[in-house]
Design a protein around this motif. Structure first.
Motif, short mmCIF file in Angstrom:
data_model
loop_
_atom_site.label_atom_id
_atom_site.label_comp_id
_atom_site.label_asym_id
_atom_site.label_seq_id
_atom_site.Cartn_x
_atom_site.Cartn_y
_atom_site.Cartn_z
N TYR A 51 -2.83 5.09 4.21
CA TYR A 51 -1.42 5.26 3.41
C TYR A 51 -1.29 6.51 2.84
CZ TYR A 51 -0.35 0.61 5.08
OH TYR A 51 0.31 -0.49 5.96
N LEU A 52 -0.58 7.52 3.37
CA LEU A 52 -0.58 8.78 2.76
C LEU A 52 0.66 9.24 1.96
CD1 LEU A 52 -1.77 10.72 5.87
CD2 LEU A 52 -3.14 9.70 4.21
N PRO A 53 0.62 9.58 0.66
CA PRO A 53 1.86 9.96 -0.14
C PRO A 53 2.34 11.49 0.49
CG PRO A 53 -0.02 10.38 -1.39
CD PRO A 53 -0.59 9.79 -0.16
N ALA A 105 6.28 8.59 2.15
CA ALA A 105 5.04 8.15 2.46
C ALA A 105 4.89 7.64 4.02
CB ALA A 105 4.54 6.88 1.75
N GLU A 109 1.95 1.97 -3.24
CA GLU A 109 0.82 2.17 -4.32
C GLU A 109 0.70 3.84 -3.93
OE1 GLU A 109 -4.08 1.68 -4.10
OE2 GLU A 109 -2.87 -0.20 -4.71
N ALA A 110 0.83 4.24 -2.85
CA ALA A 110 0.33 5.69 -2.63
C ALA A 110 1.59 6.40 -3.20
CB ALA A 110 0.61 5.78 -1.07
N THR A 147 1.00 6.33 -7.28
CA THR A 147 -0.25 7.00 -7.94
C THR A 147 -0.20 8.51 -7.34
OG1 THR A 147 -1.65 6.21 -6.04
CG2 THR A 147 -1.37 4.86 -7.86
N SER A 163 -1.43 9.30 -4.54
CA SER A 163 -3.03 9.66 -4.06
C SER A 163 -2.87 8.60 -2.58
CB SER A 163 -3.78 8.83 -5.08
OG SER A 163 -4.19 9.59 -6.12
N PRO A 164 -3.77 8.99 -1.80
CA PRO A 164 -3.89 8.28 -0.55
C PRO A 164 -4.40 6.99 -0.89
CG PRO A 164 -5.36 10.16 -0.60
CD PRO A 164 -4.70 10.28 -1.75
N CYS A 165 -4.07 6.02 -0.15
CA CYS A 165 -4.64 4.48 -0.10
C CYS A 165 -5.30 4.24 1.29
CB CYS A 165 -3.58 3.69 -0.51
SG CYS A 165 -3.85 1.93 -0.72
N PRO A 214 0.89 -1.36 -0.12
CA PRO A 214 -0.01 0.04 0.04
C PRO A 214 0.78 1.28 -0.18
CG PRO A 214 -0.25 -1.22 2.05
CD PRO A 214 0.62 -2.22 1.14
#
Length: 699
Positions: free
Chosen positions: A269-271, A281, A232-233, A236, A238-240, A229
């Motif tokens: 999960y915050l970028p 992150a 991914e953050a 992208t 974007s927050p997950c 996760p």
């Protein structure tokens, strides 16, 4: 309310309209507002709503101003005007009325706009009613439903505010980590655990966890393209948000298998994005909630943004600090040479002002320059400013000072030439400087000062005092104003005496006078250890404890006690032609050196012979003279005086005429010295003489 159409005299036949009896039964009053005449008619119930008796009201809307506050009247007038302008048929509004007893009551009105066949508004017929109880009941019912939501929103807002306030003081990456891993912060966020990672070359390296032990095995360093996760953050931007254990297990099975024992129910999960690129992150794991409301998501995104900005600021600060420290170290001497006969300690402390980038570098410097004949030059200086330009100027100035001193120039000449160099450097900076040239064999020290603070001397008995030195203008300014004179002060260091040179950052204290700072420094030195390295450490520690917004450069030079069987030392002085001051200084230094070597009974002879040889060199050659005085060891003890010049012509001894004085010089040398001679030296020569010194007096 506005006064409209006051010039129209006629009234319609059916005016005023009579309200439906149902209105009165529902505590509603009615009104009829004729826009042509401006008259505003109210029924008895409307008078009750406005708390106004019929005899108090004259049909003019302006009369209602005693009951309708100005702000409310302006708002109503604006509302009616806008409805008429937009072509609407009705309007409605809540407004407040101030009753006779001074209390405010909520009132509701609804008006219906009547227009003629051309569309022009002619009348407004409407109702008014007391709406205070209605609004209070509505607020009471709604407050119970929204109290919890409002409290939650306040708590979430407090999280961001508290975190932002704490992050505002973070200067380094570690400071940011300390804030986000703080137990109190985790409690505010409501998360069970937290992890923080930084992006480095396509990988995410976890740098923080809270509480300890939150790292999942195998995830300390992961690639951004792996099925995690946090990756991914970052990919992208974007927050997950993971809202249930089932979603976690389905989307990220590789990670879920390692955390099933933690009973995680949701995660965020915050970028961490700065300038449109991910720098890291943060992951927050919860064990007491499922899903995230819109408000919660917004709060977490705002928190991530605040952390990202703080991290970027900290990274930039550390990069600037590393650059500044690297540049500063490159400009300062890499090593301090070993000086026979002395113990030396140097220190440099950079100022750090409020986290301001670029302030960890300045123009303070020190230097130690080995010179011929066992002498040493000690330099302390400070270029104006706290930036890379100041450091660059400092580096160039340090090099030229070193070169001028190594060429054999007198201290005053070294300082004057350095000032001219700084003026010609195409910079608006000036520099203060102090240069001390010490003969460690004799203890004689020549000091020149360019706008700098005076040196200090700690004596062998532990006392310390400031040595006043008559100084010139700072380097650069003296050349600019054509005042290149730098008086030379001569002092003597006995064995175990220590010379201290420093920049003003060591003595300046906020709110105190410079003299008070010097007195405090002398007391600290007097109480300090005898070893120069330990003393330097103590002085820098005191400066660190005191703080301050200036750099500190420090140089300590302690003359060692002579060894019992040690040979004598060496003293050398450059005397320029046409410089009577240099000749006077040479005489003084020769006498001091002879006394230092324990040959007081021959001081007059040696000084007279040296003066004669120097004068001959200056009169009969075109260049400068270099006088050297050294102690020689052998079967007997001798002091040797050499005067070197650039002429290859040998001196000629002759008898002076009956009334003349010229020609007596070499006769005087021959009579006073035990032996003398001439040696060829490259393109010039050296005339020398030696004096026997009793063994008991020699050093």
């Amino acid at each position: 309310m506005a006064d409209r159409g006051a010039s129209a005299p006629s009234l319609p036949e059916d005016w005023p309209a009579h309200p439906d009896p149902v209105l009165a039964l529902n505590n509603m009053g009615s009104f009829d507002w004729d826009l042509d005449t401006g008259l505003f008619s109210m029924d008895a119930q409307a008078h009750e709503v406005f708390d106004m008796r019929p005899d108090e009201y004259d049909g003019n809307p302006g009369t209602l101003a005693v009951r309708v506050p100005p702000a409310e009247a302006h708002r109503l007038d604006t509302l009616v005007s806008l409805a008429i302008k937009d072509g609407r048929e009705n309007y409605g509004a809540y407004f407040r009325v101030r009753r006779r007893d001074g209390s405010l009551r909520w009132t509701h009105t609804q008006g219906f706009i009547r227009r003629d066949e051309t569309g022009r508004p002619r009348r407004i017929i409407g109702i008014v009613r007391d709406a205070t109880e209605e609004l209070e009941e509505s607020e009471s019912a709604g407050s119970r439903d929204s109290a919890a939501l409002d409290a939650a929103r306040r708590d979430q807002t407090n999280v961001v505010q508290i975190a932002t306030a704490a992050l505002a003081h973070a200067r380094t990456v570690q400071d940011v980590i300390d804030v986000v891993t703080d137990t109190h912060g985790l409690t505010l966020l409501g998360s069970r655990s937290m992890v923080l990672g930084l992006v480095e070359a396509g990988r995410i390296r976890l740098v923080a966890e809270g509480p300890a032990g939150s790292f999942v095995p195998g995830t300390r360093v992961t690639r951004t393209d792996e099925p995690y996760p946090m990756s991914e953050a970052v990919r992208t931007l974007s927050p997950c948000f993971i809202e249930s254990p089932e979603e976690f297990a389905e989307r990220f099975p590789a990670l879920w298998s390692h955390i099933t024992g933690l009973r995680i129910t949701s995660a965020a999960y915050l970028p961490l994005i700065a300038q449109a690129r991910p720098i890291g992150a943060m992951g927050l794991l919860y064990d007491d909630r499922r899903g995230f409301s819109t408000e919660e998501r917004n709060v977490l995104v705002a928190l991530g943004s605040s952390i990202a900005q703080s991290l970027q600021r900290a990274m930039l600060y550390e990069q600037e600090k590393d650059l500044a420290q690297g540049l500063q170290q490159a400009m300062l001497p890499r090593t301090i040479p070993s000086v026979p006969g002395a113990d030396v300690a140097v220190r440099y402390r950079a100022a750090a002002v409020g986290g301001t980038l670029g302030r960890d570098i300045g123009g303070d410097w020190y230097d130690l320059i080995p010179l011929p004949g066992g002498r040493v030059g000690a330099v302390i200086g400070d270029v104006q400013g706290h930036d890379t330009h100041a450091a660059a100027v400092m580096g160039q100035l340090r090099i030229v000072l070193r070169a001028y001193a190594a060429e054999g120039h007198t201290p005053a000449t070294v300082m004057a030439r350095a000032s001219v160099f700084l003026r010609d450097l195409d910079t608006d900076r000036f520099a203060t400087c102090l240069y001390a040239e010490a003969d460690l064999a004799t203890g004689v020290v020549q000091v020149v000062r360019a706008g700098h603070i005076d040196p200090l001397v700690r004596y062998a008995d532990g006392t310390c005092r400031r040595v006043p030195v008559e100084g010139g203008l700072p380097l650069g300014l003296s050349a600019e104003f054509g005042r290149l004179e730098y008086p030379v002060c001569t002092l003597e260091l006995d064995p175990c005496d220590t010379l201290l040179l420093c920049t003003d950052g060591l003595v300046e204290q906020p709110g105190t006078d410079l003299d008070d700072g010097v007195r405090a420094l002398t007391a600290l030195i007097a109480e300090g250890p005898e070893d120069v390295r330990a003393l330097a450490n103590r002085l820098i520690a005191a400066a660190e404890a005191r703080g301050g917004d200036d750099d500190v450069a420090l140089l300590l030079l302690r003359r060692r006690a002579p060894e019992a069987a040690r040979a004598g030392g060496r003293f050398q002085q450059h005397v320029a032609p046409g410089d009577p001051e240099a000749l006077r200084q040479a005489r003084h230094l020769i006498r001091a050196a002879v006394r230092g070597w324990g040959a007081r009974e021959r001081a007059d002879d040696i000084e007279l012979v040296a003066d004669e040889l120097i004068t001959n060199a200056l009169m009969h050659t075109e260049g400068a003279a270099i006088v050297t005085l050294r102690a020689l060891e052998g079967s007997d003890r001798r002091l040797r005086v050499e005067v070197e010049d650039s002429s290859s012509a040998l001196p000629r001894r002759r008898d002076a005429g009956e009334d003349g004085v010229s020609g007596r010089g070499l006769l005087l040398v021959e009579r006073l010295a035990d032996v003398w001679g001439v040696e060829a030296r490259g393109g010039g020569k050296a005339v020398w003489s030696e004096f026997r010194v009793p063994r008991r007096a020699a050093v």
